[in-house]
Motif scaffolding. Structure first.
Motif, PDB file in Angstrom:
ATOM      1  N   ARG A   1      32.243  31.711  47.562  1.00  0.00           N
ATOM      2  CA  ARG A   1      33.265  32.056  48.552  1.00  0.00           C
ATOM      3  C   ARG A   1      34.426  32.761  47.844  1.00  0.00           C
ATOM      4  O   ARG A   1      34.829  32.355  46.749  1.00  0.00           O
ATOM      5  N   GLU A   2      34.919  33.823  48.445  1.00  0.00           N
ATOM      6  CA  GLU A   2      36.018  34.569  47.816  1.00  0.00           C
ATOM      7  C   GLU A   2      37.286  33.710  47.832  1.00  0.00           C
ATOM      8  O   GLU A   2      37.571  33.027  48.808  1.00  0.00           O
ATOM      9  N   PHE A   3      37.999  33.720  46.733  1.00  0.00           N
ATOM     10  CA  PHE A   3      39.251  32.958  46.697  1.00  0.00           C
ATOM     11  C   PHE A   3      40.392  33.852  46.223  1.00  0.00           C
ATOM     12  O   PHE A   3      40.165  34.920  45.646  1.00  0.00           O
ATOM     13  N   GLY A   4      41.578  33.375  46.475  1.00  0.00           N
ATOM     14  CA  GLY A   4      42.768  34.053  45.950  1.00  0.00           C
ATOM     15  C   GLY A   4      43.144  35.337  46.660  1.00  0.00           C
ATOM     16  O   GLY A   4      43.997  36.075  46.182  1.00  0.00           O
TER      17      GLY A   4
ATOM     18  N   LEU B   1      35.768  39.476  42.532  1.00  0.00           N
ATOM     19  CA  LEU B   1      34.722  39.771  41.555  1.00  0.00           C
ATOM     20  C   LEU B   1      33.740  38.602  41.455  1.00  0.00           C
ATOM     21  O   LEU B   1      32.522  38.804  41.446  1.00  0.00           O
ATOM     22  N   SER B   2      34.301  37.398  41.419  1.00  0.00           N
ATOM     23  CA  SER B   2      33.440  36.219  41.285  1.00  0.00           C
ATOM     24  C   SER B   2      32.561  36.051  42.525  1.00  0.00           C
ATOM     25  O   SER B   2      31.405  35.680  42.441  1.00  0.00           O
ATOM     26  N   ALA B   3      33.142  36.365  43.706  1.00  0.00           N
ATOM     27  CA  ALA B   3      32.347  36.269  44.941  1.00  0.00           C
ATOM     28  C   ALA B   3      31.199  37.272  44.901  1.00  0.00           C
ATOM     29  O   ALA B   3      30.087  36.975  45.345  1.00  0.00           O
ATOM     30  N   GLU B   4      31.482  38.462  44.351  1.00  0.00           N
ATOM     31  CA  GLU B   4      30.442  39.492  44.300  1.00  0.00           C
ATOM     32  C   GLU B   4      29.358  39.137  43.285  1.00  0.00           C
ATOM     33  O   GLU B   4      28.170  39.313  43.535  1.00  0.00           O
ATOM     34  N   LEU B   5      29.809  38.609  42.137  1.00  0.00           N
ATOM     35  CA  LEU B   5      28.862  38.333  41.055  1.00  0.00           C
ATOM     36  C   LEU B   5      28.048  37.068  41.299  1.00  0.00           C
ATOM     37  O   LEU B   5      26.850  37.027  41.075  1.00  0.00           O
ATOM     38  N   PHE B   6      28.750  36.012  41.734  1.00  0.00           N
ATOM     39  CA  PHE B   6      28.074  34.710  41.846  1.00  0.00           C
ATOM     40  C   PHE B   6      27.819  34.290  43.294  1.00  0.00           C
ATOM     41  O   PHE B   6      27.406  33.165  43.556  1.00  0.00           O
TER      42      PHE B   6
ATOM     43  N   LEU C   1      48.838  35.448  39.688  1.00  0.00           N
ATOM     44  CA  LEU C   1      49.334  36.192  40.848  1.00  0.00           C
ATOM     45  C   LEU C   1      48.868  37.646  40.825  1.00  0.00           C
ATOM     46  O   LEU C   1      48.573  38.238  41.850  1.00  0.00           O
ATOM     47  N   LYS C   2      48.815  38.224  39.622  1.00  0.00           N
ATOM     48  CA  LYS C   2      48.428  39.634  39.524  1.00  0.00           C
ATOM     49  C   LYS C   2      46.924  39.820  39.667  1.00  0.00           C
ATOM     50  O   LYS C   2      46.466  40.774  40.277  1.00  0.00           O
ATOM     51  N   TYR C   3      46.164  38.913  39.055  1.00  0.00           N
ATOM     52  CA  TYR C   3      44.714  39.132  38.966  1.00  0.00           C
ATOM     53  C   TYR C   3      43.890  38.135  39.779  1.00  0.00           C
ATOM     54  O   TYR C   3      42.674  38.290  39.847  1.00  0.00           O
ATOM     55  N   GLY C   4      44.555  37.119  40.370  1.00  0.00           N
ATOM     56  CA  GLY C   4      43.818  36.081  41.103  1.00  0.00           C
ATOM     57  C   GLY C   4      42.919  36.667  42.175  1.00  0.00           C
ATOM     58  O   GLY C   4      41.733  36.340  42.265  1.00  0.00           O
ATOM     59  N   ALA C   5      43.498  37.566  42.974  1.00  0.00           N
ATOM     60  CA  ALA C   5      42.736  38.141  44.084  1.00  0.00           C
ATOM     61  C   ALA C   5      41.540  38.932  43.549  1.00  0.00           C
ATOM     62  O   ALA C   5      40.429  38.843  44.086  1.00  0.00           O
ATOM     63  N   MET C   6      41.787  39.692  42.478  1.00  0.00           N
ATOM     64  CA  MET C   6      40.719  40.524  41.914  1.00  0.00           C
ATOM     65  C   MET C   6      39.603  39.641  41.343  1.00  0.00           C
ATOM     66  O   MET C   6      38.415  39.890  41.585  1.00  0.00           O
ATOM     67  N   ILE C   7      40.001  38.564  40.637  1.00  0.00           N
ATOM     68  CA  ILE C   7      39.003  37.669  40.038  1.00  0.00           C
ATOM     69  C   ILE C   7      38.198  36.982  41.144  1.00  0.00           C
ATOM     70  O   ILE C   7      36.981  36.863  41.067  1.00  0.00           O
ATOM     71  N   GLY C   8      38.914  36.560  42.181  1.00  0.00           N
ATOM     72  CA  GLY C   8      38.248  35.908  43.306  1.00  0.00           C
ATOM     73  C   GLY C   8      37.204  36.810  43.934  1.00  0.00           C
ATOM     74  O   GLY C   8      36.097  36.387  44.249  1.00  0.00           O
TER      75      GLY C   8
END
Lengths: 524, 345
Positions: free
Chosen positions: A133-136, A125-130, A116-123
């Motif tokens: 599609r952005e998730f979370g 970051l992952s969209a930017e890096l890889f 809940l705290k980091y899901g949006a941030m990871i989503g």
């Protein structure tokens, strides 16, 4: 249902009489139902996560308790027939199994919190890096999850440490985890104190009721008159980092310090006051923090329960853990000082990194935490220098003037660190702070203050509020202020209470056009 | 025992002082609507009426600035009152009528249909202008419930301090002057007079309608209004008062005409100046949105004739109570017309 809402006041107005009128043996059930209503108002998702926490913590604590019991029985039976070595092996086997249960439960609960705290941030970051599609993006903390997760985990660790027996009745454990006044912004509590107080029968006490009402009113006073007023200017300043530089940053730092204090202590006053209304004593979270003479002292007086939690469940176990001891041992050849410092330094840095991470997923929080840790360690290292200075100038350092300077220095230092809380990126925060020394724009500051969304009357009221908070803190040094008011009699207490309510009604920022629903710390 | 009694007495005294102070402060910070936004004073003025009325107008600014009850009485002997308000929506009008029915039953209710274009509450400010002055009762409660926008709460209507507390630093001389007194009415039985002339010079270019029908919600309220009138034996008359803005679409007009026909109601579209005599090049003070007193009097004369002929309303002239009431009002009316005409508006 937010504290600063009519619905919450109505909820209390119904709950308190019902709570004291029902037979004492079912008071806790009434409270549990009240918790369910409060949680239900916050949305079904929050209720689901809380149910998961209650279920897993209950199951794990009961499992650990059963293992402890079996361990004791087995070891007792082995006493006459087995060697010490064999008994140790058995004990370690049981402890390993307990640890496995504990870790499984921690993974589930911290996992939910992490997602809940980091899901949006990871989503993101992952969209930017890889380039996926952005998730979370819609993941958000549900009400109180940071607080009840920590309280629940503390309980479970205490059970594993054999400091507590696991609660047999899951509903009673649910009562502790979901105790509604603590769901908005804590404090983080211990089952040993609050959990047991919740389960004890309570008789209505007029004096305690009045005392609780005073505390709740004072909490609302700080929140609605000071915090919500200053927040307008703080948001204006933080919202335009390119415009508001130099002197504006100092103004922002000071306004934010006052705003955050009024907001957080106000919310905690309401939470503790509501607990007191129900006969439940909740741990204090503040002890006049802005009177601290150093950052480490400040952290012993601000958000005390979070600091205590980290100390008890992270810092101490970590600093005496096997790997840490081994590391300390391996550095012994460099020097005794280094060997002694390694566990302390590493544990401190880790605890502050976690404290920063607890506050949010943004990198600014992590840097803020680490900087706090560094300042504390630097202060520790400089202790001999301070000691020499104190020995050289004993009269000066014992003077009120010197103490005052130390207090001002601490407030400025912690406000400088808190600047990271105000901006969305570390770069913006450092750039704003740097501009304090490069941009000399006091003329613009004087002219710009009226355009920060507050009228002159707002500044005047906020200033009066800050002065009153300061005066109250000063008075508290001589003892609890509410007790002193109550010693003057019921009429005096009622007068103060009505005065607080009256000024809130007149000068509070609430109602149409205002949003008083959120507390700053409710987002952490 | 004595100590206990003293404590109880002290607490009671504190409470009395506290609630007294809150009441006084509440009155102080509540807007008075005397010198600015005077439309907010209209709702409350109805309760000062000592005589009953044959005709009640309900609706928005197109009634309270377009019809003059003084002219209606002086020329036709028809007694009337305008229960109108700024952006008074159809449910506001419904509850205004319901509220009026507590004390009187008019023979004719005239409803201006422009407000039907709004199917949802529009603004908190207009709700306050229309509802704050209403007396407490089922009608006011219903009106508040039907009108609240996001962020509004019922309690703040009960205790105005909760809404207006942030006005403490915006108080004007008006607030102190009318702290505990209401003063003279701002209207003439609900009519607000304007004497300026600002001709309508432009032809409106309305945007195309995405949906040619009036909102279902407002039509449902119109049904309720019609049913309420029917239940009380009141003749409901629908009108569209003259104005060029907000634009009244032919599609809406046809829908209202069809509704009126289906319910056996009369609908008068007064947009055509050749019938009413209203000339928007001289009879408006704001370029055709609202009428000045000349336009309002022309329109009232024309509509008074219809009320007289079509609905057979009695001429009350010569009845002492009404004559006295309207004579005093006429004096004030003419004085105000004079004052405004002398360029004081």
């Amino acid at each position: 249902m937010h504290f600063a809402s009519w619905a919450f006041l109505l909820f209390l107005a119904v709950l308190v009489p019902v709570y004291y009128l029902v037979p004492k043996r079912i008071q806790w059930i009434v409270l549990l139902l009240a918790n369910a209503v409060f949680v239900g108002f916050a949305g079904w998702l929050g209720a689901v996560f809380m149910t998961v926490t209650i279920t897993t913590v209950y199951a794990a604590s009961r499992g650990i308790d059963a293992l402890i019991l079996r361990q004791r029985k087995t070891l007792a039976a082995m006493k006459a027939t087995h060697t010490k070595e064999e008994r140790k092996k058995t004990r370690l086997r049981f402890e390993k199994r307990r640890r496995a249960v504990l870790i499984a439960c921690l993974v589930v609960n911290f996992g939910i919190l992490f997602v809940l705290k980091y899901g949006a941030m990871i989503g993101k970051l992952s969209a930017e890096l890889f380039h996926t599609r952005e998730f979370g993006a819609d993941l958000a903390l549900t009400m109180g999850i940071s607080y009840y997760t920590f309280s629940s985990v503390g309980y479970l660790v205490d059970v594993n440490r054999e400091e507590l027996f696991a609660e047999k009745n899951p509903c009673k454990l649910a009562l502790f985890i979901s105790f509604f006044p603590l769901l908005v912004q804590g404090p983080i509590t211990r089952f040993e104190t609050v959990g047991k107080a919740l389960l004890s029968p309570h008789v209505f006490d007029g004096r305690r009721f009045l005392s609780a009402a005073l505390r709740i009113a004072w909490g609302f006073w700080k929140k609605l008159i000071v915090a919500d007023r200053l927040l307008v200017a703080v948001l204006a300043l933080c919202g335009a980092p390119g415009t508001y530089r130099g002197g504006f940053v100092l103004v922002e730092m000071l306004l934010y310090a006052a705003c955050l204090y009024a907001d957080f202590t106000g919310g905690i006053d309401i939470a503790i006051g509501v607990g007191e209304l129900l006969g439940v004593t909740v741990e204090e979270n503040f002890r006049r923090p802005y009177f601290s003479k150093s950052i480490s002292e400040y952290w012993r007086r601000w958000h005390i329960t979070l600091g205590e939690w980290f100390k008890r469940y992270v810092y101490y176990p970590l600093s005496v853990s096997k790997p840490m001891r081994a590391l300390s041992k391996s550095t012994r050849r460099i020097g005794a000082g280094v060997s002694r410092r390694v566990p302390v330094y590493l544990s401190t840095i880790l605890v502050w990194a976690l404290t920063g991470a607890w506050h949010g997923s943004n990198l600014t929080f992590l840097i803020w935490g680490l900087l706090n840790g560094l300042v504390i360690l630097a202060s520790e290292e400089l202790k001999p220098v301070y000691a020499r200075f104190h020995a050289r100038f004993p009269r000066l350092t014992a003077s009120a003037f010197y103490r005052g300077l130390a207090v001002i220095r601490t407030v400025l230092l912690l406000s400088s660190l808190r600047i990271l809380d105000c901006y969305s990126t570390v770069g913006e925060a450092f750039s704003a702070f740097g501009s304090l020394f490069t941009t000399w724009n006091w003329g613009q500051v004087a002219a710009g203050i009226p355009s920060l969304g507050l009228a002159a009357s707002d500044y005047a009221i906020a200033l009066m509020g800050v002065l009153l908070m300061f005066a109250v803190s000063m008075a508290q040094r001589k003892g609890a202020i509410r007790e002193r008011i109550q010693r003057r009699g019921t009429v005096a207490s009622v007068c103060v209470l009505l005065l607080l309510i009256g000024t809130i009604l007149l000068f509070g920022r609430y109602g149409f056009g205002f949003d008083a629903s959120k507390f700053v710390y409710s987002r952490f | 025992m004595r100590k206990k009694l003293l404590t109880i007495g002290g607490v009671l005294l504190c409470c009395i002082v506290f609630f007294g102070a809150l009441y006084a402060l509440s009155r102080l910070v509540a807007p008075k609507y005397r010198e600015a936004l005077i439309e907010g004073h209209l709702t409350g003025e109805y309760y000062d009426e000592e005589t009953d009325h044959d005709v009640l107008f309900v609706g928005d600014c197109e009634v309270f600035e377009h019809f003059s009850p003084v002219v209606l009485y002086n020329e036709y002997g028809i007694t009337s009152f305008i229960r109108g308000g700024a952006q008074q929506l159809v449910w506001h009008s419904y509850y205004m009528l319901l509220d009026a029915l507590e004390t009187e039953t008019p023979k004719v209710v005239v409803f201006n249909v422009l407000a039907l274009k709004y199917g949802a509450p529009q603004s908190e400010a207009y709700n306050r202008l229309n509802l704050d002055g209403m007396r407490w009762g089922g009608a006011k409660i219903g009106a508040i419930r039907a009108s609240m926008t996001d962020g509004e709460d019922f309690l703040s209507y009960v205790f105005p301090l909760l809404r207006y507390h942030d006005r403490f630093d915006k108080l004007t001389a008006e607030d102190w002057r009318y702290w505990f007194s209401d003063g003279e009415p701002v209207s003439f039985k609900g009519y607000i007079m304007h004497t300026g002339v600002k001709p309508a010079t432009k032809t409106p270019t309305p945007p195309a309608l995405s949906d040619p029908r009036l909102p279902e919600t407002s039509m449902a309220w119109l049904e309720k209004l019609a049913a309420l009138c029917e239940e009380h034996g009141i003749t409901l008359v629908l009108i569209k008062s003259p104005s060029i803005e907000p634009y009244w679409y032919p599609e809406w007009d046809a829908e209202i005409a069809s509704f009126a026909k289906s319910r056996g109601l009369r609908y008068y579209n007064m947009m055509d100046g050749s019938e009413t005599g209203v000339d928007l090049s001289t009879d408006t003070y704001d370029q055709g949105q609202h009428l000045n007193v000349i336009g309002a009097e022309k329109l009232t004369r024309w509509f008074g004739g219809i009320l007289k002929e079509e609905f057979g309303l009695r001429d009350h002239r010569g009845e002492a109570a009404y004559d006295a009431d309207y004579a005093a009002l006429s004096v004030r009316y003419e004085a105000e017309k004079q004052r405004l005409s002398e360029g004081m508006e």
